[in-house]
Design a protein around this motif. Structure first.
Motif, PDB file in Angstrom:
ATOM      1  N   ARG A 174       0.829  -1.207   0.000  1.00 25.99           N
ATOM      2  CA  ARG A 174       0.000   0.000   0.000  1.00 25.99           C
ATOM      3  C   ARG A 174       0.862   1.256   0.000  1.00 25.99           C
ATOM      4  NH1 ARG A 174      -1.130   4.778   3.263  1.00 25.99           N
ATOM      5  NH2 ARG A 174      -3.274   5.365   2.778  1.00 25.99           N
ATOM      6  N   TYR A 175       1.888   1.257   0.830  1.00 23.24           N
ATOM      7  CA  TYR A 175       2.758   2.425   0.948  1.00 23.24           C
ATOM      8  C   TYR A 175       3.676   2.555  -0.268  1.00 23.24           C
ATOM      9  CZ  TYR A 175       0.890   2.217   5.618  1.00 23.24           C
ATOM     10  OH  TYR A 175       0.032   2.191   6.670  1.00 23.24           O
ATOM     11  N   PHE A 191       2.800   1.648  -3.394  1.00 26.12           N
ATOM     12  CA  PHE A 191       1.992   2.185  -4.486  1.00 26.12           C
ATOM     13  C   PHE A 191       1.602   3.645  -4.227  1.00 26.12           C
ATOM     14  CE2 PHE A 191       0.925  -2.402  -5.333  1.00 26.12           C
ATOM     15  CZ  PHE A 191       1.579  -2.451  -6.559  1.00 26.12           C
ATOM     16  N   GLU A 192       1.440   4.011  -2.956  1.00 25.86           N
ATOM     17  CA  GLU A 192       1.153   5.401  -2.635  1.00 25.86           C
ATOM     18  C   GLU A 192       2.312   6.292  -3.045  1.00 25.86           C
ATOM     19  OE1 GLU A 192       1.169   6.797   1.554  1.00 25.86           O
ATOM     20  OE2 GLU A 192      -0.913   7.333   1.159  1.00 25.86           O
ATOM     21  N   ASP A 193       3.543   5.808  -2.801  1.00 25.43           N
ATOM     22  CA  ASP A 193       4.725   6.564  -3.191  1.00 25.43           C
ATOM     23  C   ASP A 193       4.851   6.630  -4.709  1.00 25.43           C
ATOM     24  OD1 ASP A 193       7.339   7.854  -2.405  1.00 25.43           O
ATOM     25  OD2 ASP A 193       8.094   6.216  -3.626  1.00 25.43           O
ATOM     26  N   MET A 194       4.447   5.574  -5.391  1.00 28.97           N
ATOM     27  CA  MET A 194       4.565   5.519  -6.850  1.00 28.97           C
ATOM     28  C   MET A 194       3.409   6.203  -7.564  1.00 28.97           C
ATOM     29  SD  MET A 194       7.392   4.101  -7.569  1.00 28.97           S
ATOM     30  CE  MET A 194       7.128   3.850  -9.324  1.00 28.97           C
ATOM     31  N   ARG A 195       2.346   6.525  -6.838  1.00 29.49           N
ATOM     32  CA  ARG A 195       1.139   7.058  -7.477  1.00 29.49           C
ATOM     33  C   ARG A 195       1.386   8.286  -8.346  1.00 29.49           C
ATOM     34  NH1 ARG A 195      -2.715  10.877  -6.472  1.00 29.49           N
ATOM     35  NH2 ARG A 195      -4.838  10.390  -7.183  1.00 29.49           N
ATOM     36  N   PRO A 196       2.127   9.324  -7.853  1.00 27.37           N
ATOM     37  CA  PRO A 196       2.336  10.496  -8.714  1.00 27.37           C
ATOM     38  C   PRO A 196       3.048  10.156 -10.023  1.00 27.37           C
ATOM     39  CG  PRO A 196       2.916  10.997  -6.442  1.00 27.37           C
ATOM     40  CD  PRO A 196       2.722   9.513  -6.518  1.00 27.37           C
ATOM     41  N   LYS A 197       3.997   9.201  -9.969  1.00 29.35           N
ATOM     42  CA  LYS A 197       4.717   8.830 -11.182  1.00 29.35           C
ATOM     43  C   LYS A 197       3.804   8.088 -12.144  1.00 29.35           C
ATOM     44  CE  LYS A 197       8.142   9.150  -7.914  1.00 29.35           C
ATOM     45  NZ  LYS A 197       7.903   9.365  -6.469  1.00 29.35           N
ATOM     46  N   ILE A 198       3.031   7.134 -11.594  1.00 36.65           N
ATOM     47  CA  ILE A 198       2.106   6.362 -12.439  1.00 36.65           C
ATOM     48  C   ILE A 198       1.071   7.288 -13.065  1.00 36.65           C
ATOM     49  CG2 ILE A 198       0.317   4.577 -12.387  1.00 36.65           C
ATOM     50  CD1 ILE A 198       1.937   3.215 -10.162  1.00 36.65           C
ATOM     51  N   GLN A 199       0.546   8.214 -12.252  1.00 39.52           N
ATOM     52  CA  GLN A 199      -0.464   9.127 -12.769  1.00 39.52           C
ATOM     53  C   GLN A 199       0.112  10.012 -13.869  1.00 39.52           C
ATOM     54  OE1 GLN A 199      -2.809  10.976  -9.768  1.00 39.52           O
ATOM     55  NE2 GLN A 199      -3.558  12.614 -11.084  1.00 39.52           N
ATOM     56  N   VAL A 226      -1.661   7.897 -16.628  1.00 37.60           N
ATOM     57  CA  VAL A 226      -3.072   8.169 -16.377  1.00 37.60           C
ATOM     58  C   VAL A 226      -3.516   9.520 -16.929  1.00 37.60           C
ATOM     59  CG1 VAL A 226      -4.844   8.427 -14.595  1.00 37.60           C
ATOM     60  CG2 VAL A 226      -3.039   6.709 -14.326  1.00 37.60           C
TER      61      VAL A 226
END
Length: 527
Positions: free
Chosen positions: A62-63, A65-73, A77
């Motif tokens: 969870r943590y 993917f939370e850290d990776m979220r801005p990069k993935i977005q 996205v």
């Protein structure tokens, strides 16, 4: 569900250990399995994170993917037009111009031209040949009152301090300014050796901490000021009242970031936490502010001096105008910073909900100066998300003489908008003091990119001006820019921001209704 997960985890761990014991080397089992078992047990006994406690080991995802979220977005996205604070289309233009790549786009605009807020400029059938216009438009500051006036480019580097930016980033910016013949604002952190190494023109910014111009108690020191203000690299001095990203909020330099190098530059004790108060101690009223401007101009040997602010209470800006008229004394420039301006770190409430946006603030300041009949006494500088030639033209339509930009220059340096400026983990070495990351920013390469971005952005502005049939930037007016205010209604800036009559805010003048309340509250003797 949780019990099933824990029982399953225990069973799987036991099976792995059993398999490891009978089928593979014990050392391999120790190296691979033991750390996983340790992590799972550590997750179960810790008390700070519920997800990891309830779902050991797996909860760590969870943590991650939370850290990776801005990069993935950012990469997978968001569309080309909806990224924030600067969308991919705008970032791409900056990168392409910095690298001297093709900056044209195929197949038409991706913008929704019928959406509320869409803006465009008016072109002319009698457009001009931009090759015959001045390709390097400049504006003179302090021409009539300063012994050392300054001819400035129409686009310059906005305030960013060493400490917020790495030494390599500061050097690349300054070297790029030297190549391109434009100015580099030091930010309130003071003048560092990185600012001086390449000889680019500097605008020295002085904030509430008076770094580089203070005594050991944090008060303004004329002697320390003179030492820096008279440097040949310093062309203008800017007093920072507030900045758009966090107006009314003082800065904090944590002790762990207060290195001996930074402490020497700021004239503070190394290893201590340094607070910049949200207010100035050298003056407390509009009258005192204008007198402080006069004092700095004299101490600097006659260099242009002005102040920067994000407009909050309109009455306070009008009070400053009253002080100018009363003293018959004027700053050489005022920098208007919009609430959309950027920073390395700010509380979200301040970034999101404090300060007037640039366009509204710029129109108000221009009108106020005309209302007091003092617009010709000083220059206006616009700062706040200026990224392209159109943004320069739009700001000039509302009254700006020149523009400055910060985030666009960071992108030209290689910034990827990782949004880690406040964590000292900037992956491109721009906004970090980590030596391992800073070394990735090669000054010799990035300085050229900064100069390239500046040149091609100014070129695009000149082309737009020629398309509008305008041969000089001081002829740009509010009527040259349109905005869609509703689906079936468009208005020019002149209609959205109606100009006020010259001198209407002076005593005995017929002030517009929207100014009456603020004018009544405005005082030259108090903010």
């Amino acid at each position: 569900m949780r019990r099933i997960f824990i029982v399953s985890s225990v069973v799987v761990t036991a099976l792995i250990l059993f398999w490891a014991y009978f089928w593979i080397d014990a050392l391999f089992a120790f190296v691979i399995v033991a750390p996983l078992v340790y992590m799972g047990v550590a997750d179960m006994v810790q008390t700070r994170q519920s997800i990891k406690r309830n779902f050991p080991l797996l909860g760590r995802l969870r943590y991650f993917f939370e850290d990776m979220r801005p990069k993935i977005q950012q990469y997978f996205v968001e569309s080309d037009t909806d990224g924030a604070p600067i969308n991919r289309n705008e970032r791409s233009v900056i990168y392409q111009r910095a690298k001297k790549q093709i900056d044209t786009i195929p197949f038409g605009t991706q913008l929704n031209v019928y959406a509320e807020g869409y803006e465009w400029m008016t072109h002319s059938i009698g457009s001009l040949d931009h090759h015959k216009l001045n390709a390097h438009p400049r504006v003179v500051f302090g021409e009539n009152r300063c012994e050392q006036h300054y001819s400035s480019s129409i686009l310059n580097i906005s305030a960013m301090s060493f400490g917020s930016l790495s030494g390599n980033a500061v050097e690349a910016l300054n070297a790029g300014a030297k190549i391109g013949g434009f100015a580099h604002n030091t930010g309130e952190g003071g003048i560092s050796p990185h600012h001086l190494k390449h000889g680019g023109d500097l605008v020295w910014q002085i904030g509430t901490g008076y770094f580089g111009a203070r005594d050991h108690d944090g008060n303004f020191s004329p002697e320390a000021f003179v030492k820096n203000a008279t440097r040949p690299e310093v062309k203008m001095i800017e007093i920072k009242l507030s900045q758009g990203a966090k107006p009314g909020h003082g800065g904090i330099l944590p002790a762990k970031k207060n290195t001996p190098e930074i402490a020497a530059i700021r004239n503070v004790k190394a290893g201590t936490t340094v607070f910049s108060p949200p207010y100035h101690s050298a003056f407390t009223t509009p009258i005192e502010l204008i007198k402080f401007v006069e004092k700095l101009r004299d101490l600097s040997g006659g260099k242009p001096v002005g102040f920067k602010l994000c407009i909050g209470r309109k009455s306070e800006f009008l009070g400053i105008c009253k002080a100018m008229v009363q003293l018959n004394s004027y700053p050489d420039f005022i920098t208007i910073d919009g609430g959309e301006g950027g920073t390395g770190a700010a509380p979200p409430e301040f970034s999101n909900f404090v300060g007037m946006p640039l366009l509204d603030a710029l129109a108000f300041a221009e009108d106020a100066l005309h209302g007091f009949a003092i617009r010709d006494q000083l220059k206006l500088i616009a700062s706040g998300k200026v990224l392209t030639g159109f943004h320069i033209l739009r700001a000039m339509a509302l009254g700006a003489d020149i523009c400055t930009c910060a985030r666009a220059m960071m992108l030209a340096l290689g910034c990827i908008q990782a949004l880690e400026c406040n964590r000292n983990t900037c992956p491109t070495g721009v906004a970090t003091q980590d030596p391992g990351l800073v070394k990735g920013l090669v000054i010799e390469d990035k300085k050229v990119r900064v100069a390239n971005f500046h040149k091609h952005t100014v070129d695009s502005f000149v082309e737009l001006m020629a398309a509008a049939g305008i041969d000089h930037h001081d002829k740009i007016r509010r009527e040259h820019v349109y905005r869609r205010v509703f689906m079936n209604m468009v208005k020019t800036y002149e209609e959205i921001y109606p100009p006020v009559p010259e001198g209407c805010l002076l005593e005995g003048g017929d002030s517009p209704l929207e100014f009456d309340v603020y004018l009544g509250r405005a005082s030259a003797m108090s903010f």
